[in-house]
Design an enzyme around this catalytic site. Structure first.
Site, short mmCIF file in Angstrom:
data_model
loop_
_atom_site.label_atom_id
_atom_site.label_comp_id
_atom_site.label_asym_id
_atom_site.label_seq_id
_atom_site.Cartn_x
_atom_site.Cartn_y
_atom_site.Cartn_z
N HIS A 75 0.82 -1.21 0.00
CA HIS A 75 0.00 0.00 0.00
C HIS A 75 0.86 1.26 0.00
O HIS A 75 0.40 2.32 -0.43
CB HIS A 75 -0.97 -0.01 1.18
CG HIS A 75 -2.16 -0.89 0.93
ND1 HIS A 75 -3.46 -0.48 1.05
CD2 HIS A 75 -2.23 -2.18 0.53
CE1 HIS A 75 -4.29 -1.47 0.75
NE2 HIS A 75 -3.56 -2.52 0.44
N ASP A 76 2.08 1.16 0.48
CA ASP A 76 2.97 2.32 0.36
C ASP A 76 3.45 2.47 -1.09
O ASP A 76 3.35 3.54 -1.67
CB ASP A 76 4.19 2.15 1.30
CG ASP A 76 5.11 3.36 1.20
OD1 ASP A 76 4.59 4.48 1.06
OD2 ASP A 76 6.34 3.20 1.26
N THR A 82 -1.01 -15.94 -0.03
CA THR A 82 -0.77 -17.27 0.56
C THR A 82 -0.79 -17.20 2.08
O THR A 82 -0.89 -18.23 2.76
CB THR A 82 0.57 -17.87 0.08
OG1 THR A 82 0.79 -19.13 0.73
CG2 THR A 82 1.76 -16.98 0.41
N ASP A 129 3.44 -20.71 0.57
CA ASP A 129 3.61 -21.67 -0.52
C ASP A 129 2.76 -21.24 -1.72
O ASP A 129 2.14 -20.19 -1.70
CB ASP A 129 3.23 -23.09 -0.06
CG ASP A 129 1.79 -23.15 0.46
OD1 ASP A 129 1.02 -22.22 0.18
OD2 ASP A 129 1.44 -24.12 1.14
N SER A 163 4.78 7.37 2.33
CA SER A 163 3.67 8.34 2.40
C SER A 163 2.47 7.76 3.14
O SER A 163 1.68 8.48 3.73
CB SER A 163 3.26 8.80 1.00
OG SER A 163 3.04 7.69 0.15
N SER A 195 -4.50 -23.40 3.63
CA SER A 195 -3.03 -23.36 3.71
C SER A 195 -2.54 -22.00 4.20
O SER A 195 -1.49 -21.51 3.81
CB SER A 195 -2.43 -23.66 2.33
OG SER A 195 -1.03 -23.53 2.36
N PRO A 241 -5.01 -0.86 -6.23
CA PRO A 241 -5.92 -1.91 -6.72
C PRO A 241 -6.98 -2.21 -5.68
O PRO A 241 -6.73 -2.09 -4.47
CB PRO A 241 -4.99 -3.12 -6.92
CG PRO A 241 -3.62 -2.55 -7.02
CD PRO A 241 -3.62 -1.32 -6.15
N VAL A 281 1.31 3.91 -4.14
CA VAL A 281 0.82 5.29 -4.09
C VAL A 281 2.03 6.21 -3.99
O VAL A 281 2.73 6.21 -2.99
CB VAL A 281 -0.12 5.49 -2.88
CG1 VAL A 281 -0.70 6.90 -2.90
CG2 VAL A 281 -1.24 4.45 -2.90
C1 HEM Z 1 -3.59 -7.32 -6.87
C2 HEM Z 1 -4.06 -6.40 -6.10
C3 HEM Z 1 -4.43 -6.64 -4.68
C4 HEM Z 1 -5.65 -6.51 -4.12
C5 HEM Z 1 -6.91 -6.05 -4.80
C6 HEM Z 1 -5.52 -6.86 -2.72
C7 HEM Z 1 -6.55 -6.86 -1.82
C8 HEM Z 1 -6.46 -7.29 -0.51
C9 HEM Z 1 -7.53 -7.33 0.42
C10 HEM Z 1 -8.95 -6.88 0.14
C11 HEM Z 1 -7.08 -7.82 1.59
C12 HEM Z 1 -7.84 -7.99 2.91
C13 HEM Z 1 -7.57 -6.77 3.77
C14 HEM Z 1 -8.21 -6.84 5.13
O1 HEM Z 1 -9.36 -7.24 5.25
O2 HEM Z 1 -7.52 -6.50 6.12
C15 HEM Z 1 -5.68 -8.10 1.40
C16 HEM Z 1 -4.86 -8.62 2.36
C17 HEM Z 1 -3.52 -8.84 2.16
N1 HEM Z 1 -2.77 -8.46 1.06
FE1 HEM Z 1 -3.50 -7.92 -0.71
N2 HEM Z 1 -4.23 -7.21 -2.47
C18 HEM Z 1 -3.52 -7.07 -3.63
C19 HEM Z 1 -2.18 -7.26 -3.79
C20 HEM Z 1 -1.31 -7.53 -2.76
C21 HEM Z 1 0.12 -7.44 -2.86
C22 HEM Z 1 0.88 -6.99 -4.11
C23 HEM Z 1 0.62 -7.79 -1.66
C24 HEM Z 1 2.05 -7.88 -1.21
C25 HEM Z 1 3.05 -8.18 -1.99
C26 HEM Z 1 -0.50 -8.11 -0.80
C27 HEM Z 1 -0.41 -8.58 0.48
C28 HEM Z 1 -1.49 -8.83 1.30
C29 HEM Z 1 -1.39 -9.51 2.58
C30 HEM Z 1 -0.15 -10.15 3.16
C31 HEM Z 1 -2.67 -9.50 3.13
C32 HEM Z 1 -3.10 -10.06 4.48
C33 HEM Z 1 -3.06 -8.94 5.50
C34 HEM Z 1 -3.38 -9.39 6.91
O3 HEM Z 1 -3.54 -10.58 7.19
O4 HEM Z 1 -3.43 -8.49 7.79
N3 HEM Z 1 -1.65 -7.90 -1.50
N4 HEM Z 1 -5.33 -7.77 0.11
#
Ligand code: HEM
Length: 336
Positions: A65-66, A199, A260, A75, A255, A168, A69
């Protein structure tokens, strides 16, 4: 440093520059100016994870998220009473881990004042979080891939609420996801690899319920997205009742505790929990990448994920003493 390592570090700098997504970052940027910098960050992440292991995936999400943007400029960490900053954008809802970066920064300001940027601390913390990813009850060093993070980022000088609209969204169709990644200098392979960060970690039902109850059907009514297997719809409905925004469920069904490629298998099988993960099957380009990592490229998944993290961590970085930007004294506020 062995000659080979020097050659690798130089190559990395060159690749980042030619790739057009980064400036002059280098592995070990603080080795003279603040030799313990990376260890201090690792210790801060380990401490935080000891209290709350769920902070590890949160840190990984925080860097994403950093970087998407205004680039990787910390930021997202700016907090102001006026609430006109990035972090207040609804797309940043539920972001966590800022306090871990703050804690590492406070220690580093004691040791080497004005040297280590918040943007670098965030990149290092995300790297450490991946390596420390959790098993059910304990932290293991070998959870995700370990990798060197090039450093030398400076902190940005602005943080605006609306800039975070560029992030996104879980409801974005595949072409929009692809174009948002392209705008950040990342390609379809990066999109698939980085999405595979899901994952680990969890999502709030807030990001799932539209798929279950609010998908527009051909007959004009609203209901479950027919592309989701019926048994999985039932399973998700049992976790996320209508109007339940807060219950959390694993992003990688079955998982969630292991770093993985099972998230990609889930995507392939129609068992993605959020729509943006399922969408990877909706374009030939991204589907081909998913297939490659479930097939011939399978053994390269961890290494390629780490490389994609380095590319993400290089998006529009500010570097160099003369560059715009600053090294903040505290990560939540611009220097005065
Ligand atoms: C392709 C676009 C992406 C979208 C639309 C997206 C969307 C989301 C959403 C909706 C959540 C749940 C947030 C919540 O309820 O707290 C989430 C969690 C997460 N996202 Fe993404 N994400 C994307 C890409 C990425 C990328 C590029 C990464 C890191 C390289 C990432 C890492 C994570 C991780 C690790 C979580 C779990 C956070 C937690 O357990 O607190 N995401 N993401």
């Amino acid at each position: 440093m062995a000659a080979n390592n020097v050659a690798m570090a130089l190559l990395l700098v060159v690749v980042l520059e030619v790739g057009g997504v980064g400036g002059q970052l280098e592995v070990g940027f603080y080795s003279d100016s603040c030799p313990d910098a990376e260890d201090v960050v690792t210790a801060a992440v380990r401490d935080a994870a000891g209290n709350d292991p769920t902070i590890l995936p949160a840190l990984l999400r925080l860097q994403f998220h950093d970087c998407f943007v205004r680039g990787c400029d910390a930021s997202v960490l700016i907090r102001r009473a006026s609430k006109d900053t990035e972090e207040n954008n609804s797309k940043n809802q539920g972001l966590r881990g800022q306090d871990v970066v703050d804690a590492a920064k406070a220690q580093l300001e004691d040791q080497c004042p004005g040297v280590v940027s918040c943007a670098d601390i965030l990149a290092l913390a995300a790297r450490d979080a991946i390596a420390m990813l959790l098993t059910r009850s304990s932290i293991v060093q070998t959870g995700g891939p370990a990798f060197d993070v090039p450093t030398g980022r400076r902190d940005g000088l602005s943080s605006n609420l609306r800039d975070a609209d560029a992030l996104p969204d879980a409801g974005d169709p595949i072409d929009l996801l692809r174009s948002r990644f392209a705008a950040a200098g990342l390609n379809d392979r990066d999109l698939v690899l980085l999405t595979a960060a899901h994952t680990v970690g969890t999502t709030a039902c807030f990001f799932v319920t539209d798929r279950l109850y609010n998908h527009r059907l051909p007959n004009g009514q609203r209901g479950a997205d027919p592309a989701i297997p019926a048994a999985f719809v039932a399973e998700l409905k049992a976790r996320c009742a209508p109007g339940d925004f807060n219950t959390r469920l694993p992003l990688d069904r079955g998982s969630e505790a292991a770093f993985d490629d099972s998230i990609l298998r889930n995507v392939k099988a129609g068992l993605a929990v959020i729509a943006s993960d399922a969408a990877l099957e909706d374009s030939n380009a991204t589907r081909a990448v998913v297939d490659a990592y479930l097939g011939p490229a399978r053994r390269r998944f961890r290494r390629d994920f780490a490389d994609a993290m380095i590319r993400m961590g290089s998006i529009r970085v500010i570097t160099g003493e003369d560059g715009d930007g600053e090294v903040r004294e505290v990560c939540s506020a611009f220097n005065t």
